[in-house]
Design an enzyme around this catalytic site. Structure first.
Site, PDB file in Angstrom:
ATOM      1  N   ARG A 262       0.945  -1.097  -0.208  1.00  0.00           N
ATOM      2  CA  ARG A 262      -0.172  -0.004   0.037  1.00  0.00           C
ATOM      3  C   ARG A 262       0.786   1.184   0.093  1.00  0.00           C
ATOM      4  O   ARG A 262       2.076   1.326   0.598  1.00  0.00           O
ATOM      5  CB  ARG A 262      -0.718   0.071   1.191  1.00  0.00           C
ATOM      6  CG  ARG A 262      -1.981  -0.886   1.290  1.00  0.00           C
ATOM      7  CD  ARG A 262      -2.888  -1.065   2.342  1.00  0.00           C
ATOM      8  NE  ARG A 262      -1.965  -0.813   3.726  1.00  0.00           N
ATOM      9  CZ  ARG A 262      -2.485  -0.039   4.712  1.00  0.00           C
ATOM     10  NH1 ARG A 262      -3.765   0.348   4.815  1.00  0.00           N
ATOM     11  NH2 ARG A 262      -1.881   0.022   5.815  1.00  0.00           N
TER      12      ARG A 262
ATOM     13  N   SER B 214       7.596  -5.170   7.185  1.00  0.00           N
ATOM     14  CA  SER B 214       7.228  -6.145   8.188  1.00  0.00           C
ATOM     15  C   SER B 214       7.879  -7.505   8.284  1.00  0.00           C
ATOM     16  O   SER B 214       7.250  -8.233   8.218  1.00  0.00           O
ATOM     17  CB  SER B 214       5.544  -6.392   8.321  1.00  0.00           C
ATOM     18  OG  SER B 214       5.054  -5.097   8.378  1.00  0.00           O
TER      19      SER B 214
ATOM     20  N   ASP C 225       5.603  -3.474  11.160  1.00  0.00           N
ATOM     21  CA  ASP C 225       4.189  -2.824  11.480  1.00  0.00           C
ATOM     22  C   ASP C 225       3.800  -3.210  12.970  1.00  0.00           C
ATOM     23  O   ASP C 225       2.825  -2.596  13.204  1.00  0.00           O
ATOM     24  CB  ASP C 225       3.288  -4.087  10.645  1.00  0.00           C
ATOM     25  CG  ASP C 225       3.794  -5.524  10.746  1.00  0.00           C
ATOM     26  OD1 ASP C 225       4.799  -5.939  11.641  1.00  0.00           O
ATOM     27  OD2 ASP C 225       3.116  -6.436  10.368  1.00  0.00           O
TER      28      ASP C 225
HETATM   29  C1  BGC Z   1       7.925 -10.461  10.820  1.00  0.00           C
HETATM   30  C2  BGC Z   1       7.452  -9.618  11.548  1.00  0.00           C
HETATM   31  C3  BGC Z   1       6.133  -9.121  11.470  1.00  0.00           C
HETATM   32  C4  BGC Z   1       5.327  -9.762  11.828  1.00  0.00           C
HETATM   33  C5  BGC Z   1       3.874  -9.477  11.491  1.00  0.00           C
HETATM   34  C6  BGC Z   1       6.742 -11.895  10.790  1.00  0.00           C
HETATM   35  O1  BGC Z   1       6.722 -12.700  10.005  1.00  0.00           O
HETATM   36  O2  BGC Z   1       8.957 -11.152  10.989  1.00  0.00           O
HETATM   37  O3  BGC Z   1       8.693  -8.643  11.442  1.00  0.00           O
HETATM   38  O4  BGC Z   1       6.261  -7.862  12.520  1.00  0.00           O
HETATM   39  O5  BGC Z   1       5.291 -10.968  10.842  1.00  0.00           O
HETATM   40  O6  BGC Z   1       3.698  -8.859  10.214  1.00  0.00           O
END
Ligand code: BGC
Length: 472
Positions: free
Chosen positions: A97, A159, A213
């Site tokens: 996004r 994320s 995130d």
């Molecule tokens: C990632 C994290 C992320 C989480 C939620 C995980 O697979 O390693 O960095 O915050 O997913 O999206």
């Protein structure tokens, strides 16, 4: 009123398990027994989680921690003075996004959003192709809003586990979820984005902050409720972050502002157990799921709790029961026997039936799976969905309870949560709330749905980053 999601009206009780055939009943209980975690086991997990947090924070730990405990360099929360226009990018799921956010006196006064699909070929292709695509999407977005010429600060929600070397530097430690692009692990995601932006030569944006995130969710939570101290994502993947005393955080490669008292730490709790410390709760189903996952032997905890995996866990249990002839008269369908054939959405639908004492959804799901079923099968499938949900809720709750104990705040701490699993599952929040109370008795907390932390939170973080940079 704060959008607190925990509703006391939703029952947390399991479905009534009535299996008419005693042999089937015994076989079923034997099959799922390993998924049931006692309070004693949960408290043991809490203790290990706490030890792993400490190890992860140490500079020279005596042994490797499965928790990264990454410094996010975010040392301030929104205080109502944030101003300006910001771009935000959000990459982590199957959608990417681009957002334009305008803040006036700390309030969000304008928001434009566009979603772009990230096809599997890009998620599994070369990193340069992925980042070129992101830059192209930014350009298209800006063109659509007549903003191509404007110089705009950008907050990038990436994320994945990062080793942050500053507010605007994040080296990818490993891919997770549905991504596995070549040439990005070990590289700075901000640099790769900047390089892609420069390759185009027609963009005028400054990437001033990169964040996870969970961090975005905590920031968005603090915007909604100043008591917010923890951010949690329960979606395709899972992770948590919290506000730690700055003196406990020892890695500050990117510089520490004098007088910093607190900083957000990204735990990367999805990797909890990757060093083997949780092997005592690992079931055959978990092992099988891991073996066939995109990135085996990693993100152990995430595979116990998050949306990408719960449906598959339930499917593996059903397949075992079919093979033992104690489900669907021993006959599986092609859909049931195919990995991914039973999704986490089905679990949410069936759990809704359990709450409503209905069988409508479970019948729809089993028809969709093209299996023949009787009343015993319905009860068993409902129970499986409850069991995988309950285990996920307990495991999430013990980590949150441990963080709350560690933070040791006299006042109530708000836990900001976002993610598709949390939002779509009809009672995961009720169960998590119940178990936190059980595992951290007397601790005051509330769960708050902080929607779109990875979008709005990125805009707010970019605004905070501008303020923090001025202080460095
Ligand atoms: C990632 C994290 C992320 C989480 C939620 C995980 O697979 O390693 O960095 O915050 O997913 O999206």
């Amino acid at each position: 009123m704060s959008p607190c999601v925990t509703s006391t009206n939703i029952p947390s009780e399991p479905p009534r398990l009535e299996i008419s055939d005693p042999k089937k009943s015994t076989q079923y209980q034997e099959c799922v027994n390993s998924l049931k975690l006692s309070k004693e086991t949960m408290l043991k997990i809490g203790k290990i989680f706490h030890e792993e947090m400490e190890l992860g924070l140490s500079l020279n730990p005596p042994k490797k921690s499965s928790l990264q405990m990454c410094n996010t360099y975010i040392t301030q929360l929104p205080d109502g003075t944030e101003e300006g226009e910001f771009l935000a990018l959000d990459l982590g799921g199957t959608n990417f996004r681009v957002l334009l956010l305008e803040l006036s006196k700390g309030q969000l006064v304008r928001e434009e959003v566009k979603h772009y699909h990230v096809p599997e070929a890009l998620r599994l292709g070369h990193g340069i192709t992925l980042f070129d695509y992101l830059a192209k999407c930014i350009y298209e977005f800006l063109k659509e809003h007549d903003l191509e010429k404007r110089r705009l600060p950008l907050g990038f929600t990436f994320s994945f586990p990062m080793d942050q070397r500053g507010l605007d530097s994040g080296v990818l430690v490993t891919w997770t979820k549905t991504f596995n692009c070549e040439g990005v692990v070990g590289e700075d995601a901000v640099k790769m984005l900047n390089d892609a932006i420069h390759r185009r030569g027609d963009l005028n944006v400054d990437v001033i902050a990169v964040l996870n995130d969970t961090t975005g969710t905590l920031i968005q939570g603090a915007y909604l409720d100043p008591a917010c101290g923890i951010g949690l994502i329960l979606g395709t993947g899972s992770n948590a972050c919290y506000i730690e005393k700055a003196e406990k955080v020892l890695r500050w490669d990117g510089g520490k502002i004098n007088g910093t008292e607190e900083v957000i730490v990204d735990i990367e709790s999805g990797a909890f157990g990757d060093t083997g410390v949780l092997d005592f709760i690992r079931t055959d189903f978990d092992r099988e799921l891991d073996r066939h996952s995109l990135l085996p032997e990693s993100f152990t905890f995430e595979k116990y709790i998050s949306g990408r995996y719960l449906g598959e866990l339930a499917r593996l249990i059903m397949v075992k029961l079919v093979n033992q002839r104690s489900l669907f008269a021993g006959v599986g369908s092609e859909k049931l026997l195919t990995p991914g054939g039973f999704t986490t959405r089905f679990i949410s639908m069936i759990e809704a039936d359990t709450i409503n004492h209905s069988t409508d959804n479970v019948r729809i799901v089993l028809d969709e799976l093209e299996v023949n079923f009787d009343a015993d099968d319905i009860n068993i499938v409902k129970d499986i969905c409850y069991l995988v949900t309950d285990r996920s809720a307990k495991l999430v709750a013990i980590t949150l309870a441990t963080i709350l104990e560690r933070m040791n705040k006299p006042n109530s701490v708000t836990i900001a949560v976002d993610g598709s699993l949390f939002k779509l599952h009809p009672r995961l929040s009720t169960l998590i709330d119940k178990y936190i109370q059980e595992f951290a008795p007397g601790r005051k907390f509330s769960l708050l749905l902080a929607e779109d932390g990875s979008g709005k939170g990125a805009g707010l973080t970019a605004a905070l980053a501008l303020k923090m940079k001025n202080k460095l």
